[in-house]
Design a protein around this motif. Structure first.
Motif, PDB file in Angstrom:
ATOM      1  N   TRP A 217       0.800  -1.223   0.000  1.00 32.36           N
ATOM      2  CA  TRP A 217       0.000   0.000   0.000  1.00 32.36           C
ATOM      3  C   TRP A 217       0.835   1.277   0.000  1.00 32.36           C
ATOM      4  O   TRP A 217       0.286   2.386  -0.013  1.00 32.36           O
ATOM      5  N   ALA A 218       2.138   1.146  -0.004  1.00 35.34           N
ATOM      6  CA  ALA A 218       3.001   2.328   0.075  1.00 35.34           C
ATOM      7  C   ALA A 218       2.858   3.201  -1.173  1.00 35.34           C
ATOM      8  O   ALA A 218       2.714   2.700  -2.298  1.00 35.34           O
ATOM      9  N   LYS A 219       2.927   4.501  -0.998  1.00 34.88           N
ATOM     10  CA  LYS A 219       2.883   5.428  -2.124  1.00 34.88           C
ATOM     11  C   LYS A 219       4.261   5.643  -2.736  1.00 34.88           C
ATOM     12  O   LYS A 219       4.373   5.990  -3.908  1.00 34.88           O
TER      13      LYS A 219
ATOM     14  N   TRP B 168       5.503  -4.873  -4.413  1.00 36.81           N
ATOM     15  CA  TRP B 168       4.952  -3.532  -4.587  1.00 36.81           C
ATOM     16  C   TRP B 168       4.978  -3.190  -6.069  1.00 36.81           C
ATOM     17  O   TRP B 168       5.969  -3.418  -6.744  1.00 36.81           O
ATOM     18  N   LYS B 169       3.878  -2.665  -6.573  1.00 38.12           N
ATOM     19  CA  LYS B 169       3.782  -2.345  -8.003  1.00 38.12           C
ATOM     20  C   LYS B 169       3.682  -0.841  -8.197  1.00 38.12           C
ATOM     21  O   LYS B 169       2.878  -0.165  -7.544  1.00 38.12           O
ATOM     22  N   ASN B 170       4.511  -0.312  -9.114  1.00 37.61           N
ATOM     23  CA  ASN B 170       4.452   1.130  -9.384  1.00 37.61           C
ATOM     24  C   ASN B 170       3.391   1.439 -10.433  1.00 37.61           C
ATOM     25  O   ASN B 170       2.699   0.536 -10.931  1.00 37.61           O
ATOM     26  N   GLU B 171       3.249   2.713 -10.786  1.00 42.01           N
ATOM     27  CA  GLU B 171       2.199   3.121 -11.717  1.00 42.01           C
ATOM     28  C   GLU B 171       2.404   2.545 -13.108  1.00 42.01           C
ATOM     29  O   GLU B 171       1.450   2.424 -13.889  1.00 42.01           O
ATOM     30  N   ALA B 172       3.628   2.187 -13.440  1.00 42.11           N
ATOM     31  CA  ALA B 172       3.922   1.604 -14.756  1.00 42.11           C
ATOM     32  C   ALA B 172       3.679   0.101 -14.776  1.00 42.11           C
ATOM     33  O   ALA B 172       3.865  -0.548 -15.810  1.00 42.11           O
ATOM     34  N   GLY B 173       3.250  -0.455 -13.632  1.00 40.56           N
ATOM     35  CA  GLY B 173       2.979  -1.882 -13.570  1.00 40.56           C
ATOM     36  C   GLY B 173       4.202  -2.738 -13.304  1.00 40.56           C
ATOM     37  O   GLY B 173       4.135  -3.960 -13.431  1.00 40.56           O
TER      38      GLY B 173
ATOM     39  N   TRP C  98       7.022  -4.467 -10.910  1.00 41.01           N
ATOM     40  CA  TRP C  98       7.034  -5.007  -9.551  1.00 41.01           C
ATOM     41  C   TRP C  98       8.383  -4.779  -8.879  1.00 41.01           C
ATOM     42  O   TRP C  98       9.439  -4.938  -9.500  1.00 41.01           O
ATOM     43  N   LEU C  99       8.336  -4.427  -7.626  1.00 36.99           N
ATOM     44  CA  LEU C  99       9.510  -4.386  -6.760  1.00 36.99           C
ATOM     45  C   LEU C  99       9.264  -5.369  -5.635  1.00 36.99           C
ATOM     46  O   LEU C  99       8.256  -5.267  -4.928  1.00 36.99           O
ATOM     47  N   ARG C 100      10.163  -6.317  -5.477  1.00 36.83           N
ATOM     48  CA  ARG C 100      10.035  -7.295  -4.402  1.00 36.83           C
ATOM     49  C   ARG C 100      11.129  -7.030  -3.379  1.00 36.83           C
ATOM     50  O   ARG C 100      12.297  -6.905  -3.738  1.00 36.83           O
ATOM     51  N   SER C 101      10.733  -6.924  -2.132  1.00 40.49           N
ATOM     52  CA  SER C 101      11.645  -6.487  -1.082  1.00 40.49           C
ATOM     53  C   SER C 101      11.471  -7.351   0.159  1.00 40.49           C
ATOM     54  O   SER C 101      10.515  -8.114   0.274  1.00 40.49           O
ATOM     55  N   PHE C 102      12.404  -7.216   1.104  1.00 41.95           N
ATOM     56  CA  PHE C 102      12.353  -8.047   2.307  1.00 41.95           C
ATOM     57  C   PHE C 102      12.816  -7.269   3.526  1.00 41.95           C
ATOM     58  O   PHE C 102      13.464  -6.218   3.426  1.00 41.95           O
TER      59      PHE C 102
END
Length: 224
Positions: free
Chosen positions: A64-66, A137-142, A144-148
């Motif tokens: 949900w992060a902006k 997390w998905k940005n506006e361009a679609g 994905w960023l996967r983090s831990f």
């Protein structure tokens, strides 16, 4: 907290220790892993029924992060609140992972300033598995960023003089439960988030060179 660690074990040895299947990602060994870097993480894919080793960015970014910059503040999750805080509770329920590590660094506060310590396994040849959580997390361009993030707990007796917190170091027999391969109630998972035995670790002072992330070589572990 755990803000730096080292993970220089060859990929094939990590594969065997954690029983990972599939291709291995390309990464270079690091003796000074730092937040926002992409680092190897073990995850379980229930559809494939197998563990994989993937590169994820250190610093969890909630779905949900902006702004993904929030991840820099979420490199650790406290064991005491990991099941309830909005940033971590969904990942705790569904997206647990293991972070392979050879050891970590911590800084002791003294009258003369902060003194860096390296902490590693007491038994040679051991690879640690830190309890972790991961998120997508998905940005506006679609994209994905996967983090831990790394779960921390109260320090054990051997490390308390250095710092009050330490990473949760999972015993190998708990890997399956933590990854979700085996059924486990929330309380069972919470019970895993405790300090490892004091005799399982050793700690020694090292050079202040470790303070800079630009320094990343095996000599960082030399006693100093």
């Amino acid at each position: 907290m755990c803000g730096r660690y080292h993970s220089a074990t060859p990929p094939e040895l990590i594969r065997g220790w954690f029983r990972v299947l599939g291709p291995l990602p390309n990464w270079r060994p690091t003796w000074n892993a730092a937040p926002t870097q992409s680092l190897p993480v073990v995850r379980f894919n229930p559809e494939a029924g197998a563990r994989s080793l993937d590169l994820l960015r250190w610093g969890l970014v909630p779905s949900w992060a902006k702004d993904p910059k929030i991840g820099a503040k979420m490199i650790n999750a406290r064991a005491e609140t990991v099941a309830t805080l909005p940033a971590f509770r969904k990942a705790f329920a569904r997206r647990r992972c293991i972070v392979p590590a050879d050891g970590f660094y911590e800084w002791a506060k003294t009258d003369a300033g902060k003194v860096p310590y390296a902490v590693g396994p007491a038994e040679a040849g051991t690879i640690w598995g830190f309890a972790g959580l991961w998120e997508g997390w998905k940005n506006e361009a679609g994209e994905w960023l996967r983090s831990f993030t790394i779960v921390t707990t109260a320090a054990n007796e051997a490390l308390r003089h250095i710092h009050e917190r330490m990473p949760v170091i999972l015993p190998p027999e708990a890997y399956g439960r933590w990854l979700g391969e085996e059924p486990a109630e929330p309380k069972e998972l919470q019970d895993l988030l405790k300090p490892c035995p004091a005799d399982a670790v050793r700690a020694w002072t090292v050079s202040p060179r470790v303070n800079s992330v630009r320094n990343d070589d095996a000599t960082l572990l030399d006693p100093g």
